[in-house]
Enzyme design. Structure first.
Site, PDB file in Angstrom:
ATOM      1  N   GLU A 199       4.888  35.951 -31.786  1.00 20.28           N
ATOM      2  CA  GLU A 199       5.756  37.042 -32.263  1.00 20.28           C
ATOM      3  C   GLU A 199       6.617  36.610 -33.437  1.00 20.28           C
ATOM      4  O   GLU A 199       6.894  37.404 -34.336  1.00 20.28           O
ATOM      5  CB  GLU A 199       6.634  37.572 -31.123  1.00 20.28           C
ATOM      6  N   HIS A 247       9.002  43.506 -19.198  1.00 19.83           N
ATOM      7  CA  HIS A 247       8.168  44.380 -20.028  1.00 19.83           C
ATOM      8  C   HIS A 247       8.738  45.793 -20.137  1.00 19.83           C
ATOM      9  O   HIS A 247       8.001  46.719 -20.448  1.00 19.83           O
ATOM     10  CB  HIS A 247       6.752  44.481 -19.442  1.00 19.83           C
TER      11      HIS A 247
END
Ligand SMILES: Cc1ncc(C[n+]2csc(CCOP(=O)(O)OP(=O)(O)O)c2C)c(N)n1
Ligand SMILES: [Mg+2]
Length: 822
Positions: A531, A598
């Site tokens: 990321e 998440h």
């Protein structure tokens, strides 16, 4: 994984050994005599000159920092100065063969690299080009200063310009290369191929990969050199950058002329120390930094250690490595061995190294030894070298005087224009394409299977008879984003997109389904699970002139790209003095159903950071319009999308989602339902809970709620909200973000300040609980529910007749929870 590459167990399971080849360490052995065929006498002297300029520049700064004086000129510089005395040969060697098409990136210790690259650029450019660079840079403001009374040729003038631009920048003067907003650790000058220097250790590690991608994808000449310190090898972004730069796909899947490695050199300026931590022997385990290349790819990154105390050895290495890049066999790792005689900063007490060690390196001083070797080879006399020293001292004294004169070199006038830095945070451009040219696509847009299928969809959630449309026939939220994205791919030849599972899979949530068929690999590709580098490379790509969409699969993963999102993406436009644009859209999907790691809405973190535009659409119409705006702009945009509504249809814009292009301006909240009795403002998918609440209020209590969808967080126009509050006297704000520190708290505070006189009750915020997000089956206890909103209205804003509270949202409860840190 592309289906074209079959992974055969019969092959993969075979026993074998991995064999490593040899990594050269300090193998350069040529004498000056042998090098005479590569360098003229002038060249040899130029190398000496450039090293000496750096030495004197840094010595001057050292004296200013430690004695407040240079050559009798007093000055106090409170800011940083990370000097590279001792490292001159490595900088000059690195820059010697580069021209202005070659970009360098660097670190906090980059004065030497800036000067070396600048001097090399001045050598390469013809006089007309040089003059026009100086004349066009900030309307020639720095040129005017050095040109006044100057007698000499354009190249010498350009040297004055380089030294003045750099020093004025270090002293935060408006005539500096970045208007004084970069300063010592971040100064750069793109016309000479000097790209951002980064005060975050390792920050250039992934950004430079994006720059190399920009060159490759847009067929630009030149290479990229990522100059970073040895201690940055411990940083995540550097490893992620290396991983990103060495992906197999460049050599296996990218097609035609795009096949082949990146034109990139990771050049570790290995001075053997971090600040005080010794890398070899203490904080790292590599023994010799160049070893790291061995594990990365079969080419071992063509890794090599080169003696950075000999400028000719470094030039020799760059000559060979450039050839490797030309053959598209990059990237390359260079471990350029050097040593900083100066402290980490002038206040460094050198408590971590012995005097003997420093003296031993001083004995081998690169400038002295190189100068002697030129004298012994009859290339130059000692007198000439002495003259270079005297001339340089004199020149720097002059430049110093100009740089510290408040009349000649003032700072930005924040008294006169208090918003002048604020105005530099965004470039606010509106550009169809970042560059002219024909976008490379694989099929005409109207042959795209998804585009064709979207033509058959209902673009409003109800059909003509007023019946809800089935999911299969519905134009969905994800389709709105897709239409904006594919449209831009066919408009802007520079647009590229990457992220995890972007190709083949179609993006984890099918937003990109249909793009794989449309786009060649170099415009849409799968990244590693990195990321940091996904965002970092996008930043490098954007700052070089390309438009890019990078994707973070779950909002929770934003932390993995923390530095890139917090320190890099938002800051470089202003830190460059607005030389750089940042047309980078980061799509961030906010999850649900997958529990604590998440499902978090972290929009407030990004909205808190000056320099980012942040939007969070909740309907297909808004998603398409806002994505069009994001992709038309030149600023970094964090584009939040809630996974809970990817398949929702348009319920508010009665004409449905237009097929053609339209933009929705950033910052304009949208009234989704009109009402007079209470204002309810939402961000993101919570809009649909609010609609349920508005229905209940209307049907059961005869209360008309005005529902406002914020749509944007930054920028944000308060006027329509204030207007609504003036009418209703009441406002509740709600979103999926945990309540504490959420952006709603910011909005409610501002509304309190701006509309206090019209409020019957304080603004009330209903966010998610301040806990971990539990499993899907328990989510209704975490995310705001209609009952919670009704409870809050009843308890805190206006009693609802006959209403029974479902939760405890009393003052006492609020105090208790806060006491417990919940
Ligand atoms: C992410 C980050 N951590 C720590 C620091 C503080 N810091 C500044 S320079 C430095 C040492 C860097 O060493 P190296 O990368 O080898 O570069 P050098 O200073 O030796 O040129 C440290 C720890 C920082 N600026 N950024
Ligand atoms: Mg170091």
């Amino acid at each position: 994984m592309p289906k074209s590459q079959n992974i055969n167990p019969k092959v993969i399971r075979k026993p074998q050994f991995i064999e490593f080849g040899k990594i050269p360490v300090n193998q350069y052995k040529k004498t000056i005599e042998e090098e005479k065929k590569n360098f003229s006498n002038e060249d040899f002297i130029r190398i000496y000159h450039d090293m000496l300029v750096i030495r004197e520049f840094e010595t001057m700064l050292n004296l200013i920092k430690t004695t407040n004086e240079y050559n009798g000129i007093p000055y106090n510089h409170p800011g940083p100065a990370h000097l590279s005395i001792g490292q001159e040969a490595s900088a000059v060697g690195m820059a010697y063969l580069l021209n202005t098409d070659d970009y360098i990136f660097g670190s906090h210790r980059s004065h030497g690299e800036i000067l070396a690259k600048g001097l090399s650029a001045i050598h390469c450019l013809d006089e007309d080009s040089l003059y026009s660079v100086m004349k066009n840079y900030f309307n020639g403001s720095a040129l005017k200063v050095v040109e006044k009374g100057f007698q000499g040729n354009i190249k010498d003038l350009a040297i004055n310009f380089l030294l003045y631009g750099a020093l004025a920048e270090i002293f935060a003067r408006e005539n500096g290369f970045n208007k004084g907003l970069g300063g010592s650790m971040h100064a750069f000058f793109t016309p000479f191929g000097i790209y951002p220097n980064n005060a975050i250790v390792g920050g250039s590690g992934d950004i430079s990969v994006g720059a190399a991608l920009y060159k490759k994808i847009n067929r630009k000449p030149g290479i990229v050199v990522c100059n970073i310190g040895d201690a940055s090898m411990g940083c995540g972004p550097v490893w992620e950058g290396i991983t990103f730069a060495t992906m197999d796909q460049y050599k296996t899947l990218w097609e035609g002329e795009f096949r082949g490695g990146l034109p990139l050199i990771f050049n570790f300026m290995n001075n053997l120390y971090g600040m005080g931590g010794q890398t070899m022997g203490e904080t790292m385990g590599y023994d010799i930094l160049a070893r790291v290349g061995a594990g990365v790819n079969p080419e071992m990154m063509h890794s090599e250690r080169v003696d950075g105390y000999n400028p000719l050895a470094v030039i020799d290495a760059f000559r060979r490595k450039k050839q490797i890049l030309k053959e598209k066999k990059g990237p390359v790792l260079l471990d350029t061995l050097t040593y900083r005689i100066s402290g980490h900063s002038p206040s460094d007490a050198s408590s971590y190294r012995s005097k003997e060690e420093v003296e031993a390196w001083q004995q081998e001083d690169s400038i002295k030894l190189y100068g002697n070797s030129l004298v012994h080879s009859g290339i130059v006399t000692l007198d000439i070298l002495e003259n270079i020293t005297c001339d340089t001292k004199e020149l720097l004294t002059q430049i110093l005087k100009l740089s510290i004169d408040d009349k000649i070199s003032p700072r930005l006038d924040l008294q006169k224009d208090p918003d002048c830095i604020g105005k530099m945070m965004f470039s606010n451009g509106s550009v169809d394409k970042m560059e002219d040219g024909k976008p490379e696509v694989l099929i005409p847009m109207d042959e795209n299977p998804r585009v064709k299928s979207l033509k058959t969809k209902e673009r409003y959630y109800k059909d003509k008879e007023g019946k809800p449309v089935s999911k299969a026939r519905l134009f969905q939220f994800r389709d709105g984003i897709f239409e904006a994205v594919i449209d831009r791919f066919y408009k802007d030849p520079t647009l590229a997109a990457w992220g995890e599972e972007n190709r083949d899979w179609g993006g984890a949530f099918a937003v990109y389904r249909g793009l794989t068929e449309a786009l060649p690999y170099h415009r849409l590709f799968n990244s590693p699970i990195s990321e940091g580098a996904i965002v970092g490379t996008a930043i490098g790509y954007g700052m070089c002139g390309g438009r890019v969409i990078a994707e973070i699969m779950y909002c929770d993963f934003l932390g993995r790209s923390g530095d890139e999102v917090f320190n890099q993406l938002p800051k470089w436009q202003a830190m460059s003095g607005n030389i750089i644009k940042m047309p980078v859209v980061i799509r961030v999907s906010v999850g649900s159903k997958y529990g604590a790691q998440h499902s978090q809405d972290w929009s407030s973190l990004t909205a808190h950071i000056p320099g980012l535009k942040v939007v969070f659409p909740a309907t297909p119409y808004d998603a398409k319009g806002l994505m069009n705006t994001a992709l038309q702009g030149t600023d970094p945009v964090i584009f939040f999308e809630s996974q809970r509504i990817y398949d929702i249809g348009e319920m508010f814009h009665s004409e449905g989602v237009p097929e053609g292009y339209y933009e929705i301006p950033f910052g304009e909240p949208d009234i989704k339902r009109k009402g007079d009795n209470i204002t309810i403002l939402s961000i993101g998918a919570t809009l649909y809970q609010v609609i349920k609440v508005a229905d209940i209020l209307h049907d059961k209590y005869g209360i008309n709620a005005e529902v406002i969808d914020a749509r944007s967080l930054v920028p944000f126009n308060y006027e329509p909200v204030i207007q609504s509050v003036k009418k209703t006297g009441k406002i509740l704000l709600t979103s999926d973000a945990s309540t504490r520190g959420s952006f709603l708290k910011e909005i409610s505070q501002t509304i309190t300040e701006l509309a206090f006189d019209w409020l019957d009750a304080p603004p009330v915020v209903v966010g998610s609980r301040n806990w971990i997000t539990p499993a899907y089956e328990m989510e209704e206890y975490f995310f705001p529910q209609p009952d919670w909103i009704l409870d809050a209205i009843h308890e805190r804003i206006m009693p609802l007749k006959g209403y029974l509270m479902k939760t405890n949202c009393s003052d006492q409860k609020t105090i208790e929870l806060n006491k417990d840190g919940i």
